[in-house]
Design a protein around this motif. Structure first.
Motif, PDB file in Angstrom:
ATOM      1  N   VAL A  83       0.827  -1.200   0.000  1.00 53.87           N
ATOM      2  CA  VAL A  83       0.000   0.000   0.000  1.00 53.87           C
ATOM      3  C   VAL A  83       0.869   1.260   0.000  1.00 53.87           C
ATOM      4  N   GLU A  84       2.180   1.087   0.052  1.00 49.04           N
ATOM      5  CA  GLU A  84       3.120   2.203  -0.024  1.00 49.04           C
ATOM      6  C   GLU A  84       3.900   2.084  -1.326  1.00 49.04           C
ATOM      7  N   TYR A  85       4.440   3.210  -1.776  1.00 49.18           N
ATOM      8  CA  TYR A  85       5.222   3.239  -3.020  1.00 49.18           C
ATOM      9  C   TYR A  85       4.413   2.660  -4.179  1.00 49.18           C
ATOM     10  N   THR A  86       3.186   3.110  -4.295  1.00 41.82           N
ATOM     11  CA  THR A  86       2.266   2.563  -5.276  1.00 41.82           C
ATOM     12  C   THR A  86       2.399   3.273  -6.621  1.00 41.82           C
ATOM     13  N   GLN A  87       1.903   2.609  -7.637  1.00 43.45           N
ATOM     14  CA  GLN A  87       1.856   3.187  -8.971  1.00 43.45           C
ATOM     15  C   GLN A  87       0.430   3.663  -9.222  1.00 43.45           C
ATOM     16  N   ASP A  88       0.256   4.888  -9.650  1.00 45.71           N
ATOM     17  CA  ASP A  88      -1.066   5.464  -9.940  1.00 45.71           C
ATOM     18  C   ASP A  88      -1.992   5.414  -8.732  1.00 45.71           C
ATOM     19  N   ASP A  89      -1.432   5.556  -7.534  1.00 47.89           N
ATOM     20  CA  ASP A  89      -2.223   5.534  -6.299  1.00 47.89           C
ATOM     21  C   ASP A  89      -3.072   4.276  -6.163  1.00 47.89           C
ATOM     22  N   MET A  90      -2.562   3.161  -6.660  1.00 43.62           N
ATOM     23  CA  MET A  90      -3.275   1.888  -6.628  1.00 43.62           C
ATOM     24  C   MET A  90      -2.457   0.882  -5.821  1.00 43.62           C
ATOM     25  N   ALA A  91      -3.053   0.348  -4.755  1.00 42.38           N
ATOM     26  CA  ALA A  91      -2.388  -0.716  -3.994  1.00 42.38           C
ATOM     27  C   ALA A  91      -2.412  -1.988  -4.837  1.00 42.38           C
ATOM     28  N   HIS A  92      -1.524  -2.905  -4.530  1.00 39.46           N
ATOM     29  CA  HIS A  92      -1.454  -4.151  -5.299  1.00 39.46           C
ATOM     30  C   HIS A  92      -1.370  -5.349  -4.360  1.00 39.46           C
ATOM     31  N   ILE A  93      -2.134  -6.380  -4.668  1.00 41.38           N
ATOM     32  CA  ILE A  93      -2.059  -7.643  -3.927  1.00 41.38           C
ATOM     33  C   ILE A  93      -1.306  -8.636  -4.797  1.00 41.38           C
ATOM     34  N   SER A  94      -0.227  -9.181  -4.248  1.00 43.78           N
ATOM     35  CA  SER A  94       0.602 -10.140  -4.972  1.00 43.78           C
ATOM     36  C   SER A  94       0.174 -11.581  -4.734  1.00 43.78           C
ATOM     37  N   LEU A  95      -0.345 -11.856  -3.529  1.00 41.69           N
ATOM     38  CA  LEU A  95      -0.662 -13.235  -3.158  1.00 41.69           C
ATOM     39  C   LEU A  95      -1.734 -13.267  -2.090  1.00 41.69           C
ATOM     40  N   ILE A  96      -2.674 -14.183  -2.252  1.00 51.18           N
ATOM     41  CA  ILE A  96      -3.642 -14.521  -1.203  1.00 51.18           C
ATOM     42  C   ILE A  96      -3.601 -16.039  -1.096  1.00 51.18           C
ATOM     43  N   ALA A  97      -3.344 -16.534   0.093  1.00 56.05           N
ATOM     44  CA  ALA A  97      -3.228 -17.982   0.264  1.00 56.05           C
ATOM     45  C   ALA A  97      -3.761 -18.409   1.620  1.00 56.05           C
ATOM     46  N   THR A  98      -4.383 -19.579   1.635  1.00 51.70           N
ATOM     47  CA  THR A  98      -4.885 -20.185   2.870  1.00 51.70           C
ATOM     48  C   THR A  98      -4.566 -21.675   2.822  1.00 51.70           C
TER      49      THR A  98
END
Length: 95
Positions: free
Chosen positions: A10-25
């Motif tokens: 949520v920091e150092y974002t591109q175009d003020d867009m957060a990015h999720i790289s992985l969701i795992a359970t």
């Protein structure tokens, strides 16, 4: 023991867009809401930082994940051969 995780930034974002790289359970802990709760928390943190939204990529074969993202409010931004690019906008008028 960690049974579920959402990894992104949520920091150092591109175009003020957060990015999720992985969701795992872990398999034995799936379908009881861990990923949903963690994803909502990630969205809240990104919104608190005044970002415009959150994006992530999902394999088209992962129907469970696609259902989760769409149920929460992510919209399909782009589709390629095997991958869907989802975006969640905090300002729903941008969809």
């Amino acid at each position: 023991m960690i049974v579920s995780a959402v990894v992104g930034y949520v920091e150092y974002t591109q175009d003020d867009m957060a990015h999720i790289s992985l969701i795992a359970t872990l398999e034995e802990y799936r379908k009881i809401g861990f990923a949903h709760k963690l994803l909502i928390e990630f969205l809240n943190r990104a919104k608190h930082r005044n970002l415009t939204g959150v994006d992530l990529f999902c394999n088209k074969m992962n129907k469970t994940a696609m259902y989760l993202y769409e149920n929460i409010g992510f919209c399909i931004f782009e589709q390629k051969r095997e991958v869907i690019h989802y975006i969640y906008y905090f300002d729903k008028e941008r969809e």
